[in-house]
Design a protein around this motif. Structure first.
Motif, short mmCIF file in Angstrom:
data_model
loop_
_atom_site.label_atom_id
_atom_site.label_comp_id
_atom_site.label_asym_id
_atom_site.label_seq_id
_atom_site.Cartn_x
_atom_site.Cartn_y
_atom_site.Cartn_z
N ARG A 1 24.28 86.29 -18.13
CA ARG A 1 23.61 85.40 -19.08
C ARG A 1 22.25 85.94 -19.46
O ARG A 1 21.89 85.99 -20.64
CB ARG A 1 23.48 84.00 -18.46
CG ARG A 1 22.81 82.99 -19.37
CD ARG A 1 22.70 81.64 -18.65
NE ARG A 1 22.23 80.60 -19.52
CZ ARG A 1 20.96 80.23 -19.64
NH1 ARG A 1 20.02 80.82 -18.92
NH2 ARG A 1 20.62 79.26 -20.46
N ALA B 1 24.33 81.70 -24.15
CA ALA B 1 24.23 80.31 -23.69
C ALA B 1 24.71 80.16 -22.25
O ALA B 1 24.18 79.35 -21.50
CB ALA B 1 25.04 79.41 -24.61
N GLU B 2 25.72 80.95 -21.89
CA GLU B 2 26.29 80.87 -20.54
C GLU B 2 26.63 82.25 -20.02
O GLU B 2 26.89 83.17 -20.78
CB GLU B 2 27.58 80.04 -20.54
CG GLU B 2 27.40 78.61 -20.94
CD GLU B 2 28.70 77.83 -20.93
OE1 GLU B 2 28.61 76.59 -20.79
OE2 GLU B 2 29.78 78.43 -21.04
N THR C 1 28.99 84.29 -22.91
CA THR C 1 29.57 83.62 -24.06
C THR C 1 29.78 84.61 -25.19
O THR C 1 28.92 85.45 -25.47
CB THR C 1 28.62 82.51 -24.55
OG1 THR C 1 28.29 81.66 -23.45
CG2 THR C 1 29.21 81.70 -25.68
N THR D 1 34.25 80.92 -24.28
CA THR D 1 33.23 80.52 -23.33
C THR D 1 33.04 81.68 -22.36
O THR D 1 33.88 82.58 -22.26
CB THR D 1 33.65 79.26 -22.56
OG1 THR D 1 34.75 79.58 -21.71
CG2 THR D 1 34.01 78.11 -23.49
N LEU E 1 29.77 79.61 -12.98
CA LEU E 1 29.26 79.43 -14.35
C LEU E 1 27.79 79.10 -14.28
O LEU E 1 27.39 78.16 -13.57
CB LEU E 1 30.03 78.30 -15.04
CG LEU E 1 29.55 77.92 -16.44
CD1 LEU E 1 29.77 79.07 -17.42
CD2 LEU E 1 30.27 76.66 -16.91
N THR F 1 24.72 77.88 -16.59
CA THR F 1 24.57 77.20 -17.87
C THR F 1 23.49 76.13 -17.78
O THR F 1 23.11 75.72 -16.68
CB THR F 1 25.92 76.56 -18.28
OG1 THR F 1 25.78 75.92 -19.55
CG2 THR F 1 26.41 75.57 -17.24
N ASP F 2 23.07 75.66 -18.94
CA ASP F 2 22.19 74.49 -19.00
C ASP F 2 22.99 73.20 -19.00
O ASP F 2 22.43 72.12 -18.84
CB ASP F 2 21.33 74.54 -20.27
CG ASP F 2 20.23 75.58 -20.19
OD1 ASP F 2 19.62 75.73 -19.12
OD2 ASP F 2 19.97 76.26 -21.21
N ALA F 3 24.29 73.30 -19.21
CA ALA F 3 25.14 72.11 -19.29
C ALA F 3 25.26 71.43 -17.92
O ALA F 3 25.09 72.06 -16.88
CB ALA F 3 26.52 72.50 -19.81
N SER G 1 37.22 75.86 -20.37
CA SER G 1 36.89 76.83 -19.32
C SER G 1 37.59 76.48 -18.01
O SER G 1 38.16 77.34 -17.35
CB SER G 1 35.38 76.89 -19.08
OG SER G 1 34.72 77.39 -20.21
N ASP H 1 22.55 76.27 -12.39
CA ASP H 1 21.56 76.21 -13.46
C ASP H 1 21.05 77.63 -13.75
O ASP H 1 21.41 78.58 -13.03
CB ASP H 1 20.44 75.24 -13.11
CG ASP H 1 19.59 75.65 -11.91
OD1 ASP H 1 19.58 76.84 -11.53
OD2 ASP H 1 18.94 74.76 -11.34
N PRO H 2 20.23 77.82 -14.77
CA PRO H 2 19.75 79.16 -15.11
C PRO H 2 18.97 79.88 -14.00
O PRO H 2 18.88 81.10 -14.01
CB PRO H 2 18.86 78.92 -16.34
CG PRO H 2 19.47 77.71 -16.98
CD PRO H 2 19.89 76.84 -15.80
#
Length: 111
Positions: free
Chosen positions: A19, A25-26, A42, A51, A73, A75-77, A84, A101-102
């Motif tokens: 990332r 984004a991911e 991504t 994804t 994974l 991600t910020d999600a 996925s 998280d990041p």
């Protein structure tokens, strides 16, 4: 990541670096049942959208991976998207998916 098995921590680190390297984004990484790892970010092209987890799984499958042990994974999600997760489940219905998280801190493990 102190609570993670070293092999699981490795795929979280690989996902995080994918990332960061691409600015995507991911980032994602998977470990196959032979212990090999595959990482991806991504893909957002006009003609192709994947994804990060789908891209990592595509790399594994195209390399002949017989199945998955685990996935990560970054991600910020707040959750793993359904497409996925479905791709992971296609190869192993019980494989854990580490959602981080990041910073690489695991927020959840989807089983």
């Amino acid at each position: 990541m102190a609570d993670l098995d070293p092999e699981d921590a490795k795929i979280v680190t690989l996902a995080r670096s994918s990332r960061a390297r691409t600015g995507a984004a991911e980032g994602a990484a998977v470990r196959d049942t032979d212990g090999r790892t595959y990482a991806a970010a991504t893909v957002a092209l006009p003609s192709l959208r994947l994804t990060a987890l789908q891209a990592a799984i595509a790399a594994a499958v195209s390399s002949g991976a017989p199945g998955l042990e685990a996935a990560a994974l970054v991600t910020d999600a707040d959750s793993v998207d359904a497409d996925s997760l479905a791709a992971v489940r296609d190869l192993n219905a019980g494989a854990p998916v580490f959602l981080a998280d990041p910073r690489g801190e695991v927020q959840d493990t989807v089983r």
